[in-house]
Write an enzyme that holds these catalytic residues in place. Structure first.
Site: not given
Length: 312
Positions: A53, A83, A122, A185, A207
């Site tokens: 990434q 991010c 992402k 989540d 994650g």
């Protein structure tokens, strides 16, 4: 995840059946400059497919970083536009790119044009709730050659507060011609199923929940595929923690590896405690503070040795 998905962590997750693992975020400019930190973050020995990434905001340097990553063995290049960390968005990279859609798409175009391996992106839902433009970014990226996207169901301004909005990801899924993975989540099989149902996504990405228990990714994936996979034994879990620790020492050297490992050691100890096992408080403190690798290995071997009995 920066500081988390080092190559040792990814090897453990892959061994337990994770379908795909992604490197820590690597600054494209650092890779181009030959920075040692960037090289270590992009390490992927023993992992296939190897996904690197990249983060940055300059199309030229992102393209050059992608070329170098491919030459170093990357099978997939993932572009970070999600991010939320201030040190990243302060440099106008990561999720800050969602405020500059034309620039974000120029980056995708440059990276796709620079490599022969697949490129993915992402992202978050948007910068804030007034500018949820994940669908526009995903559709544009797919039109420029990105083969898949992952969407975290929060805005940048939410960081990790509140709950992920899986239903909002459905808008991206419905408008995008390439597979969409949903993130945010997902902590176990039940939440993975709920996320897929609400979002209609093709896959889920796990994650923070994998910290201290990298085996859960494979467990979730196997169950979603209808496969019966036995949970790892307590001995397997201790062995995984030991392999991870030794991998960090090998990757960084003893001095740096000990420091890098501490958050992982704390997480392994805490996950064991959640399962009713673990170390007494004094030994847990020793686990995350000692600079003696042999002591760490002895303590890790005892994580699941017997049920934890707290003092009354």
């Amino acid at each position: 995840m920066s500081g988390i998905t080092d190559v040792a962590f990814r090897r453990v997750a892959s061994r337990f059946g994770a379908g795909l693992v992604v490197s820590e975020m690597v600054a494209a400019t650092g890779l181009v400059r030959g920075d040692e930190e960037a090289r270590l973050r992009s390490e992927g020995q023993g992992i296939r497919p190897h996904v690197i990434q990249l983060a940055g905001r300059d199309p030229r340097w992102m393209a050059e970083g992608a070329r170098l990553a491919e030459a170093a063995g990357a099978d997939v290049i993932d572009i970070n536009m999600g991010c939320p960390a201030k040190k990243v968005t302060g440099g106008l990279a990561g999720s800050a790119l969602m405020r500059e859609l034309p620039l974000a798409l120029r980056i995708v175009e440059a990276v796709v044009g620079a490599v022969s391996v697949p490129v993915t992106v992402k992202m978050r839902l948007g910068w804030d709730h007034r500018s949820c433009n994940a669908r526009d970014l995903a559709v544009g990226a797919a039109g420029l050659g990105a083969v898949a996207v992952t969407v975290h169901g929060r805005t940048r301004q939410q960081f990790y507060t509140g709950t992920a909005d899986w239903a909002a990801i459905a808008e991206v899924v419905q408008g995008c011609a390439v597979p969409v993975a949903a993130n945010g989540d997902v902590v176990d099989l039940a939440t993975a199923r709920q996320c897929l149902a609400a979002s209609g996504a093709a896959a889920v990405m796990v994650g923070r929940a994998a910290l201290g228990q990298p085996w859960i990714i494979g467990q979730i994936g196997s169950a979603l595929a209808g496969e019966v996979r036995a949970a790892p034994s307590h001995a397997d879990r201790s062995e995984a923690a030991i392999d991870h620790y030794e991998g960090l020492l090998s990757l960084y050297g003893a001095r740096m590896g000990i420091r890098h490992a501490r958050k992982h050691l704390a997480a392994y100890a805490d996950r064991a405690r959640e399962a009713g096992f673990g170390l007494p408080a004094g030994e847990r403190q020793l686990l995350v503070t000692t600079e003696e690798p042999e002591l760490v290995l002895r303590l890790l071997s005892r994580l699941y040795e017997e049920p934890l009995r707290d003092a009354a």
